[in-house]
Write a protein that holds these residues in place. Sequence first.
Motif, PDB file in Angstrom:
ATOM      1  N   CYS A  52       0.871  -1.161   0.000  1.00 49.96           N
ATOM      2  CA  CYS A  52       0.000   0.000   0.000  1.00 49.96           C
ATOM      3  C   CYS A  52       0.912   1.215   0.000  1.00 49.96           C
ATOM      4  N   PHE A  53       0.329   2.404   0.023  1.00 48.87           N
ATOM      5  CA  PHE A  53       1.109   3.632  -0.062  1.00 48.87           C
ATOM      6  C   PHE A  53       0.768   4.514   1.123  1.00 48.87           C
ATOM      7  N   LEU A  54       1.793   4.799   1.921  1.00 48.74           N
ATOM      8  CA  LEU A  54       1.644   5.597   3.138  1.00 48.74           C
ATOM      9  C   LEU A  54       2.193   6.993   2.885  1.00 48.74           C
ATOM     10  N   GLY A  55       1.337   7.995   3.093  1.00 51.87           N
ATOM     11  CA  GLY A  55       1.736   9.373   2.872  1.00 51.87           C
ATOM     12  C   GLY A  55       1.614  10.204   4.122  1.00 51.87           C
ATOM     13  N   CYS A  56       2.168  11.395   4.082  1.00 57.16           N
ATOM     14  CA  CYS A  56       2.143  12.309   5.214  1.00 57.16           C
ATOM     15  C   CYS A  56       1.784  13.701   4.714  1.00 57.16           C
ATOM     16  N   ALA A  65       1.296  16.636  11.915  1.00 59.55           N
ATOM     17  CA  ALA A  65       1.476  15.854  10.689  1.00 59.55           C
ATOM     18  C   ALA A  65       0.559  14.637  10.745  1.00 59.55           C
ATOM     19  N   CYS A  66      -0.195  14.411   9.680  1.00 62.81           N
ATOM     20  CA  CYS A  66      -1.168  13.324   9.631  1.00 62.81           C
ATOM     21  C   CYS A  66      -0.767  12.295   8.582  1.00 62.81           C
ATOM     22  N   ALA A  67      -1.131  11.064   8.843  1.00 67.21           N
ATOM     23  CA  ALA A  67      -0.841   9.980   7.913  1.00 67.21           C
ATOM     24  C   ALA A  67      -2.046   9.718   7.030  1.00 67.21           C
ATOM     25  N   ILE A  68      -1.784   9.319   5.799  1.00 65.40           N
ATOM     26  CA  ILE A  68      -2.840   8.976   4.856  1.00 65.40           C
ATOM     27  C   ILE A  68      -2.408   7.725   4.100  1.00 65.40           C
ATOM     28  N   VAL A  69      -3.339   6.797   3.895  1.00 60.59           N
ATOM     29  CA  VAL A  69      -3.051   5.526   3.236  1.00 60.59           C
ATOM     30  C   VAL A  69      -3.858   5.445   1.952  1.00 60.59           C
ATOM     31  N   ARG A  70      -3.196   5.071   0.873  1.00 61.68           N
ATOM     32  CA  ARG A  70      -3.848   4.882  -0.422  1.00 61.68           C
ATOM     33  C   ARG A  70      -3.763   3.408  -0.814  1.00 61.68           C
ATOM     34  N   ILE A 162       6.355  12.361  -0.641  1.00 59.02           N
ATOM     35  CA  ILE A 162       5.561  12.320   0.584  1.00 59.02           C
ATOM     36  C   ILE A 162       4.787  11.008   0.693  1.00 59.02           C
ATOM     37  N   PHE A 163       4.724  10.216  -0.382  1.00 58.40           N
ATOM     38  CA  PHE A 163       4.133   8.882  -0.352  1.00 58.40           C
ATOM     39  C   PHE A 163       5.239   7.848  -0.503  1.00 58.40           C
ATOM     40  N   GLN A 164       5.245   6.870   0.383  1.00 57.77           N
ATOM     41  CA  GLN A 164       6.196   5.768   0.318  1.00 57.77           C
ATOM     42  C   GLN A 164       5.436   4.454   0.194  1.00 57.77           C
TER      43      GLN A 164
END
Length: 214
Positions: A52-56, A65-70, A162-164
């Motif tokens: 998956c892709f974890l962004g900040c 700072a908030c995390a977001i998952v795609r 910003i997405f890993q």
Amino acid sequence: MIRVTPDADSSETKRQQAILKERVLYGTWHQTKMVKVLGGQIAWYTPLFGDCFLGCYPDVDENRACAIVRSPELAYPIPGYEGDLDGVIFKWEMRDEIARRQFPKYQGKREVGRVRPIRGRFRKARGDDLVEVIEYSDKGQFCRWVGETQINGVDHGFGWNIFQQVQWIHVPDEPFGHGAVEQIANLVEMGNATLSLLFQAFIENVFRSEERRV
């Protein structure tokens, strides 16, 4: 558990600073809902899909700072020459009316010179009210489009994306990882074949035709 341990010979001031750092870390963890992000989203995507892709992103109003998952189902990764992630594109569709509420800058699709009643031959075809949302992120910028309108865009120039990509099993030279489900795909196929044969045998023996009974 998070522990910020000071040195044994530290002063009382340094020990209080260590306690304050622990509280800040716990508060940040709670405010950004990391239990939901890690246990509810990443723990679902990675074993099943492989990654998956974890962004900040910064929440300016809350100063955090908030995390977001795609989901990988929405992702089109752009691999670099050294195997790292050069950039990524996310694309999905949503209802036009929802997009107008969620993104105030988006004006929606324009209906020109045509009345569309609820019923009748001019009723909207299925999919006419869907709008495409596209996000692009690389090491220097992040942009979002809704339809043909650019909603967000920033040239941050961080030098890192910003997405890993969070992978379950890394596969060299592959844009996506492998999940735990793929490792037992052959066992699942064998089980399906066995159940199919058992079901067929059950039908032929219980619901036998008259010719077979004779």
